[in-house]
Motif scaffolding. Structure first.
Motif, PDB file in Angstrom:
ATOM      1  N   ALA A   4       0.876  -1.026  -0.051  1.00  0.00           N
ATOM      2  CA  ALA A   4       0.026   0.175   0.073  1.00  0.00           C
ATOM      3  C   ALA A   4       0.798   1.323   0.039  1.00  0.00           C
ATOM      4  CB  ALA A   4      -0.947  -0.037   1.199  1.00  0.00           C
ATOM      5  N   ALA A   5       2.022   1.063   0.536  1.00  0.00           N
ATOM      6  CA  ALA A   5       2.973   2.409   0.573  1.00  0.00           C
ATOM      7  C   ALA A   5       3.568   2.678  -0.813  1.00  0.00           C
ATOM      8  CB  ALA A   5       3.619   2.175   1.851  1.00  0.00           C
ATOM      9  N   LYS A   6       3.784   1.575  -1.417  1.00  0.00           N
ATOM     10  CA  LYS A   6       4.510   1.651  -2.429  1.00  0.00           C
ATOM     11  C   LYS A   6       3.397   1.918  -3.771  1.00  0.00           C
ATOM     12  CE  LYS A   6       8.320  -1.094  -1.413  1.00  0.00           C
ATOM     13  NZ  LYS A   6       9.170  -2.334  -2.046  1.00  0.00           N
ATOM     14  N   GLU A   7       2.355   2.141  -3.681  1.00  0.00           N
ATOM     15  CA  GLU A   7       1.397   2.413  -4.697  1.00  0.00           C
ATOM     16  C   GLU A   7       1.751   3.804  -5.379  1.00  0.00           C
ATOM     17  OE1 GLU A   7      -2.771   2.117  -3.786  1.00  0.00           O
ATOM     18  OE2 GLU A   7      -2.490   0.212  -2.835  1.00  0.00           O
ATOM     19  N   LYS A   8       1.174   3.844  -6.734  1.00  0.00           N
ATOM     20  CA  LYS A   8       1.408   5.239  -7.467  1.00  0.00           C
ATOM     21  C   LYS A   8       0.384   5.946  -7.152  1.00  0.00           C
ATOM     22  CE  LYS A   8       3.800   2.772 -11.199  1.00  0.00           C
ATOM     23  NZ  LYS A   8       3.769   2.393 -12.992  1.00  0.00           N
ATOM     24  N   PRO A   9       0.913   7.160  -7.162  1.00  0.00           N
ATOM     25  CA  PRO A   9      -0.136   8.415  -6.875  1.00  0.00           C
ATOM     26  C   PRO A   9      -1.212   8.368  -7.999  1.00  0.00           C
ATOM     27  CG  PRO A   9       1.954   9.352  -7.417  1.00  0.00           C
ATOM     28  CD  PRO A   9       2.164   7.778  -7.334  1.00  0.00           C
ATOM     29  N   GLY A  10      -2.453   8.728  -7.687  1.00  0.00           N
ATOM     30  CA  GLY A  10      -3.484   8.828  -8.666  1.00  0.00           C
ATOM     31  C   GLY A  10      -3.408   9.961  -9.639  1.00  0.00           C
ATOM     32  N   LEU A  11      -4.218  10.125 -10.320  1.00  0.00           N
ATOM     33  CA  LEU A  11      -4.349  11.354 -11.296  1.00  0.00           C
ATOM     34  C   LEU A  11      -4.655  12.786 -10.509  1.00  0.00           C
ATOM     35  CD1 LEU A  11      -4.377  12.282 -14.216  1.00  0.00           C
ATOM     36  CD2 LEU A  11      -6.931  11.955 -14.366  1.00  0.00           C
ATOM     37  N   LEU A  15      -1.949  15.818 -10.504  1.00  0.00           N
ATOM     38  CA  LEU A  15      -2.457  17.198 -11.132  1.00  0.00           C
ATOM     39  C   LEU A  15      -2.179  18.264  -9.899  1.00  0.00           C
ATOM     40  CD1 LEU A  15      -5.840  16.568 -12.803  1.00  0.00           C
ATOM     41  CD2 LEU A  15      -3.742  17.061 -13.834  1.00  0.00           C
ATOM     42  N   LYS A  16      -2.611  17.783  -8.612  1.00  0.00           N
ATOM     43  CA  LYS A  16      -2.025  18.808  -7.567  1.00  0.00           C
ATOM     44  C   LYS A  16      -0.846  19.064  -7.607  1.00  0.00           C
ATOM     45  CE  LYS A  16      -6.363  17.422  -4.545  1.00  0.00           C
ATOM     46  NZ  LYS A  16      -6.514  17.207  -3.260  1.00  0.00           N
ATOM     47  N   LYS A  17       0.066  18.151  -7.670  1.00  0.00           N
ATOM     48  CA  LYS A  17       1.450  18.217  -7.442  1.00  0.00           C
ATOM     49  C   LYS A  17       2.021  19.042  -8.803  1.00  0.00           C
ATOM     50  CE  LYS A  17       5.898  15.790  -7.213  1.00  0.00           C
ATOM     51  NZ  LYS A  17       6.687  17.122  -7.606  1.00  0.00           N
ATOM     52  N   SER A  18       1.447  19.065  -9.882  1.00  0.00           N
ATOM     53  CA  SER A  18       1.827  19.998 -11.199  1.00  0.00           C
ATOM     54  C   SER A  18       1.439  21.220 -10.719  1.00  0.00           C
ATOM     55  CB  SER A  18       1.070  19.334 -12.180  1.00  0.00           C
ATOM     56  OG  SER A  18       1.787  17.880 -12.663  1.00  0.00           O
ATOM     57  N   VAL A  19       0.209  21.385 -10.174  1.00  0.00           N
ATOM     58  CA  VAL A  19      -0.458  22.919 -10.133  1.00  0.00           C
ATOM     59  C   VAL A  19       0.863  23.505  -8.972  1.00  0.00           C
ATOM     60  CG1 VAL A  19      -2.011  24.263  -8.991  1.00  0.00           C
ATOM     61  CG2 VAL A  19      -2.466  22.558 -10.691  1.00  0.00           C
ATOM     62  N   ARG A  20       1.124  22.813  -7.913  1.00  0.00           N
ATOM     63  CA  ARG A  20       1.912  23.299  -7.076  1.00  0.00           C
ATOM     64  C   ARG A  20       3.307  23.633  -7.263  1.00  0.00           C
ATOM     65  NH1 ARG A  20       0.324  19.397  -3.053  1.00  0.00           N
ATOM     66  NH2 ARG A  20       1.802  18.027  -4.107  1.00  0.00           N
ATOM     67  N   ASP A  21       3.609  22.786  -8.258  1.00  0.00           N
ATOM     68  CA  ASP A  21       4.927  23.043  -8.944  1.00  0.00           C
ATOM     69  C   ASP A  21       5.050  24.128  -9.799  1.00  0.00           C
ATOM     70  OD1 ASP A  21       6.103  20.814  -7.454  1.00  0.00           O
ATOM     71  OD2 ASP A  21       6.054  19.389  -9.280  1.00  0.00           O
ATOM     72  N   MET A  22       4.038  24.175 -10.571  1.00  0.00           N
ATOM     73  CA  MET A  22       3.801  25.353 -11.434  1.00  0.00           C
ATOM     74  C   MET A  22       3.717  27.046 -10.635  1.00  0.00           C
ATOM     75  SD  MET A  22       1.023  26.056 -14.558  1.00  0.00           S
ATOM     76  CE  MET A  22       0.329  24.402 -14.177  1.00  0.00           C
ATOM     77  N   ARG A  23       3.048  26.908  -9.654  1.00  0.00           N
ATOM     78  CA  ARG A  23       2.784  28.012  -9.044  1.00  0.00           C
ATOM     79  C   ARG A  23       4.459  28.687  -8.326  1.00  0.00           C
ATOM     80  NH1 ARG A  23      -2.505  27.550  -5.378  1.00  0.00           N
ATOM     81  NH2 ARG A  23      -4.003  28.014  -7.228  1.00  0.00           N
TER      82      ARG A  23
END
Length: 72
Positions: A4-11, A15-23
């Motif tokens: 469970a800890a090694k699961e890939k993050p969902g869509l 998207l949230k990470k991308s928006v945070r990085d963009m900001r």
């Protein structure tokens, strides 16, 4: 449990990470001043005008040469 800890993050998480990085990146951008923007715009317009004149003269010269060779 370990799986469970090694699961890939969902869509949505991606998207949230991308928006945070963009900001974060946009906060680092150094925006030009109004004076720099006007100056650079003037330079671009002058260059475009000069290139339009050069291309127009080249086109006129080639047109004259073609008419001369074709005898039109």
């Amino acid at each position: 449990m370990a799986q469970a800890a090694k699961e890939k993050p969902g869509l949505i998480a991606k998207l949230k990470k991308s928006v945070r990085d963009m900001r974060g990146e946009l906060k680092r951008v150094v925006w030009p001043s109004k004076k720099q923007t006007i100056n650079n715009t003037g330079i671009v317009l002058m260059f475009m005008a000069i290139m339009a004149i050069i291309i127009g003269l080249f086109d006129t010269g080639l047109t004259s040469l073609i008419r001369l060779f074709l005898g039109v």
